[in-house]
Scaffold this active site. Structure first.
Site, mmCIF file in Angstrom:
data_model
loop_
_atom_site.group_PDB
_atom_site.id
_atom_site.type_symbol
_atom_site.label_atom_id
_atom_site.label_comp_id
_atom_site.label_asym_id
_atom_site.label_seq_id
_atom_site.Cartn_x
_atom_site.Cartn_y
_atom_site.Cartn_z
ATOM 1 N N GLY A 1 8.515 -66.141 -71.578
ATOM 2 C CA GLY A 1 9.494 -66.943 -72.272
ATOM 3 C C GLY A 1 9.475 -68.356 -71.708
ATOM 4 C CB CYS A 2 9.686 -71.711 -73.258
ATOM 5 S SG CYS A 2 11.076 -71.458 -74.397
ATOM 6 C CG ASN A 3 14.828 -70.991 -72.045
ATOM 7 O OD1 ASN A 3 14.544 -72.171 -72.200
ATOM 8 N ND2 ASN A 3 15.578 -70.328 -72.911
ATOM 9 C CB THR B 1 11.480 -73.916 -67.182
ATOM 10 O OG1 THR B 1 10.888 -74.020 -68.475
ATOM 11 C CG2 THR B 1 11.732 -75.312 -66.651
#
Length: 342
Positions: free
Chosen positions: A148-150, A153
């Site tokens: 997932g992109c979140n 990060t």
């Protein structure tokens, strides 16, 4: 040697981003594109910014010919992805951009995504696709599950610190701002310009965001005991980018030293000088992630900030980075473009 690839779900944001990146790749050719709702149309009709490229016409997945294809990118919604991948020829290498194979525990998948997993054998086979931490496993894998992109990060900010034992594992707060493209291309009322512009709002407040499943899984595995972070995402009126501001207990200089050592040889992770902090405007359109550490005014507390482009390093760029490894190509191939500015 040139490898031929197919992209399933090419009519969405991550599919279009894959096309943009692969168009400049020296060793990969786009041989087939699917977009069930746009079947029969050209990519130029769906995405005019790709008009200059000579691309296959969009087809349905059922009409796609996989003969001669070396690797498939699957940019489909979760639940759909597992069903489609289960029917693909077993000789294909696959990079999945959905959530379907990120969680190793089927019970965790059901908890966070609300349905039983329909391809448990594939789930056991899948390698988690955070390239910088699973590089060797990815290179040997047939199926890689993009993060997932979140979650990506937050992990770039925290994984090395958890592993080094330099922060309090019971006091981690992640305040994350995410651009609107992270919600996908489908029409949603809350994403209309009049609803989103000139404002920002928190969502999935109180620990309900699905990417927490990944953070629980990964952080707990590193620590060797359960780790649950406090996490609140915010939707901001920007097209691209994620900024994770992480509050921790620990010495700022020690944290910075750990991050510098961890990422010293990573081509896409840049640790800023201590006291400097990243901005999404400095990574937009690129596969880079910037990480910064700032000392809090209170002794023993620090702020770690990470920024990346959700469509590139958080999704499609990461997918191509993994595909390069799976095909035996240089990891950076097709991905060294500079960020867009302003």
């Amino acid at each position: 040697m040139t490898y031929k690839i197919a992209i399933l779900g090419a009519s969405g944001y991550t599919g279009a981003e894959l096309v943009r990146l692969i168009a400049g790749h020296p060793s990969i050719e786009i041989a087939a594109l699917s977009g069930n709702s746009k079947a029969g149309q050209s990519m130029a009709q769906v995405f005019p910014h790709l008009r200059h490229l000579d691309l296959p016409i969009l087809t349905t997945i059922e009409d796609m010919d996989f003969d001669g294809i070396d690797l498939v990118f699957c940019a489909l919604p979760h639940k759909t992805s597992q069903e489609v991948i289960a029917k693909l020829p077993k000789i294909l290498k696959i990079v999945d951009l959905s959530a379907d194979f990120r969680l190793r525990d089927p019970a965790a998948y059901k908890k966070w995504y609300g349905n039983d997993h329909a391809a448990l054998d594939l789930q056991k086979e899948a390698v988690y696709g955070l390239t910088e931490f699973y590089r060797d496993d990815i290179a040997a894998a047939r199926l890689v599950a993009g993060t997932g992109c979140n979650a990506a990060t937050a992990q770039f900010a925290l994984r090395p610190l958890i592993a080094a034992g330099v922060i309090d594992l019971d006091d981690i707060i992640i305040d994350l701002a995410c651009a609107v493209s992270g919600a996908g291309r489908s029409l949603k009322e809350n994403l209309l310009h009049a609803e989103l512009s000139e404002g920002a709002h928190a969502y999935a407040v109180g620990g309900t965001h699905r990417h927490l499943g990944e953070l629980d899984q990964e952080f707990s595995a590193i620590a060797g005991r359960p780790v649950e972070v406090q996490f609140t995402p915010h939707l901001i009126p920007a097209n691209r980018g994620i900024l994770a501001t992480v509050y921790v207990k620990g010495d700022a200089q020690a944290l910075h030293n750990v991050l510098q050592k961890q990422y010293a040889d990573e081509p896409f992770i840049e640790v800023l000088p201590i006291g400097e902090h990243p901005s999404i405007r400095h990574i937009r359109g690129s596969n880079f992630c910037h990480v910064g550490v700032v000392a809090d005014r209170r002794d023993g507390r620090a702020i770690v900030i990470a920024a990346l482009d959700n469509l590139t390093k958080g999704s499609s760029g990461q997918a191509l980075q993994n595909a390069n490894l799976m095909l035996g190509l240089p990891e950076t191939a097709g991905l060294m473009m500079a960020p867009l500015f302003p």
